[in-house]
Design a protein around this motif. Structure first.
Motif, PDB file in Angstrom:
ATOM      1  N   ALA A  17      43.344  38.408  44.087  1.00 24.48           N
ATOM      2  CA  ALA A  17      41.949  38.445  43.641  1.00 24.48           C
ATOM      3  C   ALA A  17      41.870  38.409  42.119  1.00 24.48           C
ATOM      4  CB  ALA A  17      41.264  39.697  44.185  1.00 24.48           C
ATOM      5  N   ARG A  18      42.761  39.119  41.466  1.00 22.26           N
ATOM      6  CA  ARG A  18      42.767  39.129  39.997  1.00 22.26           C
ATOM      7  C   ARG A  18      43.080  37.743  39.451  1.00 22.26           C
ATOM      8  NH1 ARG A  18      45.844  42.990  39.668  1.00 22.26           N
ATOM      9  NH2 ARG A  18      47.887  42.039  39.365  1.00 22.26           N
ATOM     10  N   ALA A  19      44.039  37.067  40.047  1.00 27.93           N
ATOM     11  CA  ALA A  19      44.385  35.722  39.588  1.00 27.93           C
ATOM     12  C   ALA A  19      43.218  34.760  39.784  1.00 27.93           C
ATOM     13  CB  ALA A  19      45.619  35.226  40.337  1.00 27.93           C
ATOM     14  N   TYR A  20      42.490  34.916  40.892  1.00 29.28           N
ATOM     15  CA  TYR A  20      41.339  34.048  41.138  1.00 29.28           C
ATOM     16  C   TYR A  20      40.259  34.269  40.082  1.00 29.28           C
ATOM     17  CZ  TYR A  20      37.263  32.002  43.421  1.00 29.28           C
ATOM     18  OH  TYR A  20      36.144  31.262  43.694  1.00 29.28           O
ATOM     19  N   LEU A  21      39.955  35.520  39.775  1.00 28.20           N
ATOM     20  CA  LEU A  21      38.927  35.812  38.778  1.00 28.20           C
ATOM     21  C   LEU A  21      39.315  35.271  37.406  1.00 28.20           C
ATOM     22  CD1 LEU A  21      38.071  39.495  39.803  1.00 28.20           C
ATOM     23  CD2 LEU A  21      36.612  37.493  40.111  1.00 28.20           C
ATOM     24  N   VAL A  22      40.562  35.451  37.030  1.00 31.44           N
ATOM     25  CA  VAL A  22      41.022  34.954  35.734  1.00 31.44           C
ATOM     26  C   VAL A  22      40.928  33.432  35.674  1.00 31.44           C
ATOM     27  CG1 VAL A  22      43.049  34.734  34.250  1.00 31.44           C
ATOM     28  CG2 VAL A  22      42.474  36.948  35.254  1.00 31.44           C
ATOM     29  N   THR A  23      41.305  32.775  36.764  1.00 27.52           N
ATOM     30  CA  THR A  23      41.234  31.311  36.805  1.00 27.52           C
ATOM     31  C   THR A  23      39.794  30.828  36.659  1.00 27.52           C
ATOM     32  OG1 THR A  23      43.205  31.219  38.207  1.00 27.52           O
ATOM     33  CG2 THR A  23      41.771  29.280  38.182  1.00 27.52           C
ATOM     34  N   GLN A  24      38.869  31.480  37.353  1.00 26.84           N
ATOM     35  CA  GLN A  24      37.464  31.082  37.273  1.00 26.84           C
ATOM     36  C   GLN A  24      36.907  31.285  35.866  1.00 26.84           C
ATOM     37  OE1 GLN A  24      35.512  29.631  39.720  1.00 26.84           O
ATOM     38  NE2 GLN A  24      37.463  29.415  40.771  1.00 26.84           N
ATOM     39  N   LEU A  25      37.248  32.383  35.233  1.00 23.86           N
ATOM     40  CA  LEU A  25      36.755  32.644  33.879  1.00 23.86           C
ATOM     41  C   LEU A  25      37.320  31.645  32.879  1.00 23.86           C
ATOM     42  CD1 LEU A  25      36.973  36.539  33.952  1.00 23.86           C
ATOM     43  CD2 LEU A  25      34.874  35.187  33.837  1.00 23.86           C
ATOM     44  N   GLY A  63      47.961  55.915  38.258  1.00 25.91           N
ATOM     45  CA  GLY A  63      47.968  54.543  38.736  1.00 25.91           C
ATOM     46  C   GLY A  63      48.153  53.551  37.611  1.00 25.91           C
ATOM     47  N   VAL A  64      48.747  52.429  37.957  1.00 24.42           N
ATOM     48  CA  VAL A  64      48.872  51.304  37.030  1.00 24.42           C
ATOM     49  C   VAL A  64      47.757  50.327  37.377  1.00 24.42           C
ATOM     50  CG1 VAL A  64      50.327  49.426  36.205  1.00 24.42           C
ATOM     51  CG2 VAL A  64      51.359  51.618  36.835  1.00 24.42           C
ATOM     52  N   VAL A  65      46.804  50.171  36.464  1.00 27.10           N
ATOM     53  CA  VAL A  65      45.641  49.325  36.719  1.00 27.10           C
ATOM     54  C   VAL A  65      45.761  48.042  35.910  1.00 27.10           C
ATOM     55  CG1 VAL A  65      44.152  51.292  37.213  1.00 27.10           C
ATOM     56  CG2 VAL A  65      44.288  50.423  34.880  1.00 27.10           C
ATOM     57  N   HIS A  66      45.082  47.025  36.404  1.00 24.96           N
ATOM     58  CA  HIS A  66      45.032  45.726  35.733  1.00 24.96           C
ATOM     59  C   HIS A  66      43.562  45.323  35.607  1.00 24.96           C
ATOM     60  CE1 HIS A  66      49.068  45.943  37.498  1.00 24.96           C
ATOM     61  NE2 HIS A  66      49.461  45.157  36.510  1.00 24.96           N
ATOM     62  N   ASN A  67      42.943  45.710  34.499  1.00 23.12           N
ATOM     63  CA  ASN A  67      41.544  45.375  34.241  1.00 23.12           C
ATOM     64  C   ASN A  67      41.433  43.970  33.644  1.00 23.12           C
ATOM     65  OD1 ASN A  67      40.658  47.937  35.038  1.00 23.12           O
ATOM     66  ND2 ASN A  67      40.884  48.760  32.965  1.00 23.12           N
ATOM     67  N   ILE A  68      40.422  43.244  34.075  1.00 17.83           N
ATOM     68  CA  ILE A  68      40.117  41.935  33.486  1.00 17.83           C
ATOM     69  C   ILE A  68      39.002  42.139  32.464  1.00 17.83           C
ATOM     70  CG2 ILE A  68      39.376  39.579  33.935  1.00 17.83           C
ATOM     71  CD1 ILE A  68      40.350  39.966  36.826  1.00 17.83           C
ATOM     72  N   VAL A  69      39.270  41.809  31.233  1.00 23.09           N
ATOM     73  CA  VAL A  69      38.315  42.007  30.141  1.00 23.09           C
ATOM     74  C   VAL A  69      38.106  40.665  29.451  1.00 23.09           C
ATOM     75  CG1 VAL A  69      37.768  43.287  28.044  1.00 23.09           C
ATOM     76  CG2 VAL A  69      39.153  44.363  29.835  1.00 23.09           C
ATOM     77  N   VAL A  70      36.859  40.270  29.279  1.00 18.93           N
ATOM     78  CA  VAL A  70      36.548  38.996  28.637  1.00 18.93           C
ATOM     79  C   VAL A  70      35.317  39.176  27.761  1.00 18.93           C
ATOM     80  CG1 VAL A  70      35.180  38.212  30.612  1.00 18.93           C
ATOM     81  CG2 VAL A  70      36.113  36.537  29.009  1.00 18.93           C
ATOM     82  N   THR A  71      35.307  38.523  26.616  1.00 19.75           N
ATOM     83  CA  THR A  71      34.199  38.619  25.665  1.00 19.75           C
ATOM     84  C   THR A  71      33.468  37.286  25.584  1.00 19.75           C
ATOM     85  OG1 THR A  71      35.382  40.265  24.349  1.00 19.75           O
ATOM     86  CG2 THR A  71      33.557  39.129  23.286  1.00 19.75           C
ATOM     87  N   ILE A  72      32.146  37.344  25.669  1.00 22.90           N
ATOM     88  CA  ILE A  72      31.293  36.178  25.458  1.00 22.90           C
ATOM     89  C   ILE A  72      30.675  36.331  24.071  1.00 22.90           C
ATOM     90  CG2 ILE A  72      29.287  34.890  26.268  1.00 22.90           C
ATOM     91  CD1 ILE A  72      29.830  35.992  29.054  1.00 22.90           C
TER      92      ILE A  72
END
Length: 752
Positions: free
Chosen positions: A80-88, A118-127
């Protein structure tokens, strides 16, 4: 007292015309209450959200994200994380993945401390914003989460919100506002909101946040405002202008905190900025596009993205919704004005009606109403089981019926009390109890205080005005309008408050608090005694009772969908190092045919003493074939030294790369504990110590625990792996979804 009663009646309605006027007044109050309970009108979505292309993209996002549970640390979470990153990235953005190790602790009710790492992997993006000084301005944060629970039914909730935020990013990228906007797709939110905590504590952009909007998809019901933190007039005004159809009340925040698992803002409250939490709005059926959610999200993002943001928290405001007007707000301290004014008006009314020698009249009125409240509360106990079942099932007819029957009994009791002590003593005695509750709420529960403050000051104001010289000179129509105006705030605020309390609390086995909340609210029926038109009041209550009886049974969507007969949800394959055996386990529930075959020889759930001890809960269990492909946890004792304290040092590693490991200490109290030299607790815990580890993969962790030297204890280590060894299942169950059920591999370390 007879002489006092002769001058205190408010007004006497006689004749058919005046009786009809009283009925019209009651009908107006009922219409106001109906409008307050009615769902708001949802505006048409903006053109970009209304387009078929938006529907197609969001539906595809949901299909991919909801294909399987996305629990933290699992492979589906990574997909799911890879999909979100690809879309962004396809939108021309540059998302980053924040990898952070986050720790949180919770003290349980009876003293045990539960730590979560826990080891988390947050997706962070700036517009980037369009303002020339956008890089120096505070930024707007739009946050949601992309992880889910481990059960298959948890795959859908949250997927629509993440999908809507993806498309909001696309729209904002095409037409960016003045301010920079940061999008946060958090990980680990279902296990202690680890992702949000990791962003706030460790990400450099957290210091630039000037306003935060959090969207939680794992909430049933329509999209609404759930909670506000450090939000004053500027923050709340932006929401009310951009999306007034999203109703909310600050009182619901207090109610939700009574439930431990209720959605809340969590670690984002530590941002130096106002934070608003929105929840709900996700479609119940897979494949349906969350159009309202996407439209409201975009409108809010554009409104706050264009507004000047100021860092720092704002003075707290309370907020609630009014019929026709919509959401309103005011400073939290302002609630003291109607509270103090209510006390002054109540004292003035007592003195004006009964003089200095009216203590007996006051006591008779107040304690007579108190007796009536006790009677109706005790009477509702006969429906206690039915109300509890209705709350769990999401039904609305039983509580409505009980509420109307209770109101009928209470109003009838008020009429009987009026014959004994008079109108003024009955009305003021009834309004004295909400005044006491209001003073308590203003001190300890300020978000609940407005629900009583404004109705109370209006009702007492109407009573006081009607008993002034001006009021006594007016005709019955004017006096009726004054009384009607005094009851409008109660009709506007109290019915939605009771409904929300029932919706929030009853599904969580807490149906009693809404019933207790209803008691002081019943007292606002007492001003109806001044009508002296029993026929109109009796007819209105009879119509309400008939309407409730005629209502069809209605069931709201339950919070959690129960496992369907025949599937494997809830089944556990338990491989135990201590007994060197494997077992099938299932919580207490009725068995269908294939489960009955699996647990052959068992007639009822029993305590599994051999593995879980005497204090464990009854469950279904049966011996299962041992699957040697599933490894036991890799645990080694490094030191067991007894001196001034017992020092236990050991290592653990998931040999199966399980996304979740659980450790628990039994038999002693931890004085101090550390994981990889990081302190978990440095003071003695009252009872037990437990630890949940997420996303550690095959990392070796070293733990140290100190206890009293004369205490011996054990450490249980469990690996939780989604799915079951399907080749061990009956042949007709081997083709089920691989995520159904759980495999657990366990070991025990003992320190003597």
């Amino acid at each position: 007292m007879d002489a006092v009663r002769a001058v205190t009646p408010a007004f006497h309605i006689t004749g058919l015309r005046h009786a009809l006027a009283g009925a019209v007044a009651l009908a107006i109050l009922a219409a106001i209450a109906w409008l307050a309970l009615a769902p708001p009108d949802v505006p048409a979505p903006v053109a970009s959200v209304a387009s078929p292309a938006w529907d197609a993209r969001v539906t595809n996002h949901q299909r991919v994200l909801a294909a399987s549970p996305r629990s933290i640390g699992g492979s589906d979470n990574a997909h799911a994380r890879a999909y979100l990153v690809t879309q962004l990235r396809a939108m021309g953005l540059a998302p980053g993945v924040q990898r952070a190790t986050v720790r949180t602790s919770v003290t349980r009710l009876f003293g045990g401390i539960h730590h979560t790492i826990g080891v988390v992997h947050n997706i962070v993006v700036t517009i980037p914003g369009t303002a020339p000084d956008a890089a120096r301005r505070p930024v707007l944060l739009l946050a949601t989460h992309y992880d889910s629970g481990a059960a298959p039914r948890d795959a859908l909730p949250g997927a629509a919100t993440a999908s809507a935020l993806l498309e909001t990013a696309r729209a904002l990228r095409a037409a960016p506002p003045a301010n920079d906007i940061v999008l946060l797709f958090a990980d680990g939110e279902r296990v202690g909101m680890l992702g949000s905590r990791g962003f706030v504590e460790q990400h450099p952009l957290a210091r630039r946040i000037g306003m935060a909007l959090r969207f939680n998809g794992a909430v049933d019901g329509p999209l609404r405002m759930l909670e506000a933190s450090s939000a004053g007039a500027p923050a709340l005004a932006g929401w009310m202008r951009a999306a007034p159809e999203l109703r909310g009340a600050s009182a619901n925040t207090t109610l939700a905190w009574l439930l431990g698992d209720a959605p809340h803002i969590g670690p984002l409250t530590r941002l130096d900025a106002p934070v608003l939490l929105f929840g709900g709005g996700e479609p119940r059926a897979a494949g349906a596009a969350p159009r309202q959610l996407g439209d409201a999200m975009l409108r809010l993002a554009r409104a706050y993205g264009a507004a000047p943001l100021t860092p720092g928290g704002q003075a707290a405001h309370v907020y609630f919704s009014l019929p026709i007007v919509g959401p309103v707000h005011h400073a939290a301290w302002l609630v003291w004005a109607p509270a103090i004014l209510s006390c002054l008006m109540l004292a003035g009314a007592w003195r004006g009606q009964f003089g200095e020698d009216g203590v007996l009249d006051a006591a008779q009125g107040a304690f007579g109403v108190c007796f009536l409240l006790l009677v109706v509360r005790v009477g509702t106990w006969s429906w206690d089981r039915e109300l509890a079942a209705a709350g769990l099932a999401g039904e609305y007819r039983p509580p409505l019926l009980v509420a109307v029957v209770t109101a009928c009994v209470f109003v009838a009791g008020l009429y009987l009390l009026r014959r004994s002590v008079g109108t003024a003593a009955t009305v003021l005695g009834a309004l004295a109890w909400p005044t006491l509750v209001l003073l308590f709420a203003a001190v300890f529960l300020p978000t609940l205080a407005p629900l009583l403050a404004w109705p109370l000051v209006a009702a007492l104001g109407a009573f006081t005005l009607l008993h002034t010289r001006w009021g006594e000179r007016q005709g019955p129509n004017i006096r009726l309008l004054v009384l009607l105006a005094g009851l409008v705030p109660a009709a506007s605020l109290l019915p939605p408050a009771l409904r929300d309390a029932w919706i929030v609390l009853a599904p969580g086995h807490m149906h009693v608090p809404p019933m207790l909340m209803a008691l002081p609210m019943l007292c606002f029926a007492s001003p109806l005694l001044m009508l002296r038109s029993r026929a109109a009041v009796t007819g209105a209550l009879a119509l309400a009772l008939a309407a409730c009886v005629a209502l069809p049974d209605g069931v709201a969507a339950p919070r959690g969908k129960a496992a369907e007969p025949g599937n494997l949800e809830g089944l556990v394959y338990y491989k135990d190092m201590n007994s060197w055996r494997a077992y099938w386990l299932l919580p207490q529930q009725p068995l269908d045919n294939w489960r009955r075959d699996l647990f052959a020889g068992r007639t009822k759930p029993t305590v599994f003493v051999e593995v879980f001890g005497l204090r464990s809960a009854p469950q279904w269990y049966a011996v299962a074939p041992r699957d040697d492909a599933i490894a036991f946890p890799e645990c080694f004792i490094l030191r067991n030294h007894v001196g001034n304290v017992r020092l236990a040092r050991f290592t653990v590693r998931s040999a199966n790369r399980a996304p979740h490991m659980a450790l628990a200490m039994h038999g002693a109290r931890a004085l101090r504990s550390r994981v990889d030299c990081v302190t978990l607790n440095a003071t003695e815990s009252a009872w037990s110590l437990s630890l949940s580890l997420y996303g550690m993969q095959d990392r070796v962790l070293q733990l140290e625990i100190e206890s009293e030297p004369n205490e011996i204890f054990a450490i249980t280590v469990q690996e939780h792996i989604p799915g079951l060894p399907r080749h061990l299942l009956p042949a007709d169950r081997q083709g089920v979804a691989p995520q159904l059920g759980t495999t657990m591999s366990t070991d025990i370390l003992r320190f003597y």
